[in-house]
Scaffold this motif. Structure first.
Motif, short mmCIF file in Angstrom:
data_model
loop_
_atom_site.label_atom_id
_atom_site.label_comp_id
_atom_site.label_asym_id
_atom_site.label_seq_id
_atom_site.Cartn_x
_atom_site.Cartn_y
_atom_site.Cartn_z
N LYS A 103 26.68 69.63 19.13
CA LYS A 103 26.04 69.35 20.41
C LYS A 103 24.55 69.67 20.32
N GLU A 104 23.72 68.82 20.91
CA GLU A 104 22.29 69.10 21.00
C GLU A 104 21.84 69.01 22.45
N PHE A 105 21.20 70.06 22.90
CA PHE A 105 20.63 70.11 24.24
C PHE A 105 19.16 69.71 24.12
N GLY A 106 18.92 68.42 24.17
CA GLY A 106 17.59 67.92 23.89
C GLY A 106 17.38 67.74 22.41
N GLU A 107 16.36 66.99 22.05
CA GLU A 107 16.11 66.69 20.65
C GLU A 107 15.89 67.97 19.85
N GLY A 108 16.65 68.11 18.77
CA GLY A 108 16.54 69.31 17.96
C GLY A 108 17.00 70.57 18.66
N ASN A 109 17.84 70.41 19.71
CA ASN A 109 18.33 71.53 20.52
C ASN A 109 17.18 72.31 21.16
N VAL A 110 16.17 71.58 21.61
CA VAL A 110 14.98 72.23 22.15
C VAL A 110 15.30 73.08 23.38
N ARG A 111 16.20 72.61 24.25
CA ARG A 111 16.54 73.40 25.44
C ARG A 111 17.24 74.69 25.08
N LEU A 112 18.16 74.62 24.14
CA LEU A 112 18.87 75.82 23.70
C LEU A 112 17.91 76.80 23.06
N LEU A 113 17.05 76.33 22.20
CA LEU A 113 16.10 77.21 21.52
C LEU A 113 15.10 77.81 22.51
N GLU A 114 14.71 77.07 23.53
CA GLU A 114 13.82 77.62 24.55
C GLU A 114 14.48 78.77 25.30
N GLU A 115 15.77 78.63 25.60
CA GLU A 115 16.48 79.72 26.29
C GLU A 115 16.60 80.94 25.40
N VAL A 116 16.87 80.72 24.12
CA VAL A 116 16.93 81.85 23.18
C VAL A 116 15.58 82.55 23.13
N ARG A 117 14.53 81.78 22.99
CA ARG A 117 13.18 82.35 22.90
C ARG A 117 12.82 83.11 24.17
N ARG A 118 13.28 82.61 25.29
CA ARG A 118 12.93 83.23 26.58
C ARG A 118 13.48 84.65 26.70
N VAL A 119 14.68 84.92 26.13
CA VAL A 119 15.26 86.26 26.27
C VAL A 119 14.75 87.23 25.20
N ARG A 120 13.95 86.74 24.26
CA ARG A 120 13.32 87.57 23.23
C ARG A 120 14.35 88.48 22.52
N PRO A 121 15.32 87.86 21.85
CA PRO A 121 16.39 88.66 21.23
C PRO A 121 15.93 89.37 19.97
N ASP A 122 16.59 90.47 19.68
CA ASP A 122 16.38 91.16 18.41
C ASP A 122 17.11 90.47 17.27
N MET A 123 18.18 89.75 17.59
CA MET A 123 18.93 89.02 16.58
C MET A 123 19.81 87.99 17.26
N ALA A 124 20.18 86.96 16.50
CA ALA A 124 21.12 85.95 16.97
C ALA A 124 22.37 86.02 16.11
N LEU A 125 23.53 85.99 16.75
CA LEU A 125 24.81 86.01 16.06
C LEU A 125 25.53 84.70 16.35
N ILE A 126 25.92 84.02 15.29
CA ILE A 126 26.63 82.75 15.42
C ILE A 126 28.08 82.99 15.08
N GLY A 127 28.96 82.59 16.01
CA GLY A 127 30.38 82.87 15.85
C GLY A 127 31.18 81.76 15.19
N GLY A 128 30.50 80.77 14.60
CA GLY A 128 31.20 79.73 13.86
C GLY A 128 31.30 78.41 14.61
N ASP A 129 31.73 77.40 13.88
CA ASP A 129 31.97 76.05 14.39
C ASP A 129 30.71 75.40 14.96
N THR A 130 29.62 75.47 14.21
CA THR A 130 28.43 74.72 14.63
C THR A 130 28.63 73.23 14.37
#
Length: 289
Positions: free
Chosen positions: A56-83
């Motif tokens: 799934k892509e939320f906007g081209e290149g997953n721009v919406r998803l990445l913007e939300e991640v950037r907004r919360v300023r995380p110390d790390m991202a954990l991916i739980g599988g099935d990308t």
């Protein structure tokens, strides 16, 4: 008007409305927080947890998803599988690559396997070199791959990624998991560090707690596909109905398990009362509560 015709028209209108609502929800993106306190955590951390993207892509290149991640300023991202979607004739890695490129530009990324990554590895006669290509993507972008392995973060956090064998994903009657299975794959849980476990299936909280996880992060059930207020998720991808652990936060013997509703769909392309979810996990020292 004939009563049967009226009923048929009403059912058709309801079905059309439901499909329209499902299409709308699949394009939504919600950001929801969970807060965990522990004496093992030495300083506040912000984690983002992503699971079940399934191309799934939320906007081209997953721009919406990445913007939300950037907004919360995380110390790390954990991916739980099935990308990706590991289905014959549909398997590809372009979306996974774009996601990794974007995420690793924001924060360190730790990647645990879901059943689709393991299917790429298990069925090389079907998927060819896709599993090796996936491994190369992880190395290219510097994501830490936790395939039955762990990584220590500073002096107070350990992240372990559990590979769950195919028998635990069987439809209707999956195998039962015991804590010894987790230990066989990962060794003993850390005692001094806050132990995070990436374990794709949420069915086995008892095993995760018995092993010694402080926090288990799971997905796989896509929130139950359709959610009914007061009852929760209707159906899992393994055709189990009204399983309690479809989404949310649960606790067992000191182990918290956060089950993400996931971000995408694949075989059953429906979401209803079940918007895609980016999970933000706030870890706090116990004394800060």
């Amino acid at each position: 008007m004939d009563k049967k015709l009226w009923m048929a028209m009403a059912l058709a209108a309801g079905a059309a409305g439901g499909l329209a609502r499902s299409k709308y929800e699949r394009g939504c993106l919600t950001v929801e927080e969970a807060h965990i306190w522990s004496q093992k955590v030495r300083k506040p951390r912000t984690l983002v947890f992503l699971t079940d993207l399934h191309d799934k892509e939320f906007g081209e290149g997953n721009v919406r998803l990445l913007e939300e991640v950037r907004r919360v300023r995380p110390d790390m991202a954990l991916i739980g599988g099935d990308t990706m979607v590991a289905k014959e004739g549909r398997a590809r890695l372009e979306v996974t690559g774009r996601l990794l490129a974007g995420l690793t530009g924001i924060c360190p990324v730790y990647y645990g396997n879901g059943n689709h990554e393991q299917r790429l590895q298990r069925k090389k006669e079907v998927y060819g070199s896709l599993y090796e290509d996936f491994r190369r993507l992880l190395r290219r972008y510097g994501a830490v791959y936790l395939s039955d392995s762990f990584a220590d973060v500073d002096e107070d956090i350990r992240i372990s990624g559990l590979n769950i064998e195919n028998s635990f994903y069987f439809d209707l009657f999956p195998a039962k998991m015991k804590p010894e299975y987790v230990q066989m794959h990962l060794g003993q849980a850390s005692q001094g560090r806050f132990q995070i476990l990436l374990a794709h299936s949420p069915l086995f909280l008892d095993a995760y707690a018995g092993w010694g996880a402080d926090l288990a992060l799971a997905g796989h059930f896509h929130g139950g596909t359709v959610r009914i207020p007061g009852l929760g998720g209707v159906m899992t991808p393994q055709y189990q109905f009204f399983v309690p652990y479809c989404a949310g936060t649960f606790e067992k013997e000191g182990c918290h398990m956060i089950v993400g509703r996931g971000l995408g769909t694949h075989s059953i392309n429906i979401r209803f009362c079940n918007k895609p979810q980016l999970v933000v996990v706030k870890l706090w020292p116990q004394q800060g509560r």
